[in-house]
Design a protein around this motif. Structure first.
Motif, PDB file in Angstrom:
ATOM      1  N   GLU A  77       0.834  -1.207   0.000  1.00 20.22           N
ATOM      2  CA  GLU A  77       0.000   0.000   0.000  1.00 20.22           C
ATOM      3  C   GLU A  77       0.870   1.259   0.000  1.00 20.22           C
ATOM      4  N   ILE A  78       2.013   1.178   0.684  1.00 16.95           N
ATOM      5  CA  ILE A  78       2.931   2.315   0.761  1.00 16.95           C
ATOM      6  C   ILE A  78       3.780   2.434  -0.489  1.00 16.95           C
ATOM      7  N   THR A  79       4.369   1.313  -0.935  1.00 11.85           N
ATOM      8  CA  THR A  79       5.378   1.366  -2.006  1.00 11.85           C
ATOM      9  C   THR A  79       4.811   1.171  -3.405  1.00 11.85           C
ATOM     10  N   HIS A  80       3.719   0.414  -3.530  1.00  9.45           N
ATOM     11  CA  HIS A  80       3.204   0.092  -4.857  1.00  9.45           C
ATOM     12  C   HIS A  80       1.919   0.840  -5.209  1.00  9.45           C
ATOM     13  N   ILE A  81       1.064   1.032  -4.235  1.00 13.04           N
ATOM     14  CA  ILE A  81      -0.206   1.703  -4.519  1.00 13.04           C
ATOM     15  C   ILE A  81      -0.063   3.215  -4.392  1.00 13.04           C
ATOM     16  N   TYR A 118      10.236   4.446 -11.975  1.00 11.12           N
ATOM     17  CA  TYR A 118      11.535   4.847 -12.519  1.00 11.12           C
ATOM     18  C   TYR A 118      12.065   6.087 -11.789  1.00 11.12           C
ATOM     19  N   PHE A 119      13.331   6.357 -11.985  1.00  8.63           N
ATOM     20  CA  PHE A 119      13.993   7.447 -11.277  1.00  8.63           C
ATOM     21  C   PHE A 119      13.570   8.818 -11.778  1.00  8.63           C
ATOM     22  N   THR A 120      13.312   9.708 -10.826  1.00 10.55           N
ATOM     23  CA  THR A 120      13.319  11.154 -11.056  1.00 10.55           C
ATOM     24  C   THR A 120      13.897  11.778  -9.796  1.00 10.55           C
ATOM     25  N   SER A 121      14.459  12.955  -9.937  1.00 11.78           N
ATOM     26  CA  SER A 121      15.007  13.647  -8.769  1.00 11.78           C
ATOM     27  C   SER A 121      13.918  13.955  -7.749  1.00 11.78           C
ATOM     28  N   GLN A 126      11.354  12.774  -2.490  1.00 16.05           N
ATOM     29  CA  GLN A 126      10.145  12.344  -1.791  1.00 16.05           C
ATOM     30  C   GLN A 126      10.422  11.133  -0.900  1.00 16.05           C
ATOM     31  N   ILE A 127      11.218  10.196  -1.418  1.00 16.66           N
ATOM     32  CA  ILE A 127      11.576   9.022  -0.621  1.00 16.66           C
ATOM     33  C   ILE A 127      12.294   9.445   0.651  1.00 16.66           C
ATOM     34  N   ILE A 128      13.326  10.255   0.489  1.00  9.94           N
ATOM     35  CA  ILE A 128      14.150  10.640   1.640  1.00  9.94           C
ATOM     36  C   ILE A 128      13.333  11.435   2.664  1.00  9.94           C
TER      37      ILE A 128
END
Length: 237
Positions: A77-81, A118-121, A126-128
């Protein structure tokens, strides 16, 4: 843990292992107890499919021996949705359940993103910004654009570990300069099924020499994972 690599699996409830690892006469309820006599860590993946509760993780804490360590995978739910969008409360709740349920037996918190991510800055930031940096955070990507210096530098600055993966479609780099070595071996070329040769395991050992971290075998759709984990444990001595 200092200069020690702990070996484990990403599953233990595996009927293929009966008669190979688990004795034929051992009841299912004793399987984890038996597993923990051979390995001192386990990567808990059930939390990916169902948000963990304090009661469930407390039960795991109570049945694991002293000095046993769990790494816990974040819910999909956190990482995929939601993919880290508008889920600050969910992430905070997940951290709290892990910390309060597993206490000193909590090792790493694993966030694995889908192949479409995929990667974006902006995504990197947002992850950090969403991570609680007091935890041992490990990030596993499934899109090769994340294998770049901007990501690695940002992770190093924030004490985040970039997960090393053995995966059919991804770079096979073993990262050893992050806070921890964290390797997930999914099986190549047949994901979840393929076994690793002794030569491949020795190469991993030599790469991770004098480092601290975890190696988890996720090629558990057959007997390969447990046999590889036992062999890896033997050659790491």
């Amino acid at each position: 843990m200092k200069n020690e690599i702990l070996i484990g699996c990403s599953s233990y409830n595996n009927r293929y292992w009966k008669g190979i690892f688990y004795p034929d006469n051992l009841t299912y309820s004793k399987w984890f107890e038996f597993y923990s006599q051979y390995f001192s860590t386990y990567e808990f993946n059930g939390s990916f499919y169902k948000f963990p509760t304090l009661r469930i993780l407390t039960n795991w804490y109570n049945k694991a021996p002293e000095n046993f360590l769990f790494s816990v995978k974040a819910p999909k739910e956190i990482t995929h949705i939601k993919q880290f969008s508008d889920c600050e409360n969910l992430i905070s709740e997940f951290y709290n359940v892990c910390e309060n349920g597993l206490k000193e037996k909590l090792a790493c918190v694993l966030f694995q993103f889908p192949p479409s991510y995929y990667f974006t800055s902006e995504r990197l930031k947002q992850i950090i910004s969403n991570l609680d940096l007091k935890f041992k955070n490990v990030i596993e990507f499934r899109h090769k654009t994340w294998w770049n210096q901007e990501v690695w530098d940002a992770f190093m600055e924030n004490n985040i570990t970039f997960c090393s993966v053995s995966h059919p479609q991804l770079p096979q780099t073993i990262f050893k300069d992050f806070p921890l070595v964290y390797i997930r071996l999914h099986g190549v070329p047949n994901m979840f099924y393929s076994s690793y040769s002794v030569e491949e395991l020795l190469q991993i050992k030599n790469t991770t020499n004098l480092k601290s971290g975890f190696i988890y075998f996720n090629n558990t759709a057959s007997e390969a994972g447990i046999l590889n984990a036992l062999e890896m444990k033997r050659i790491m001595i």
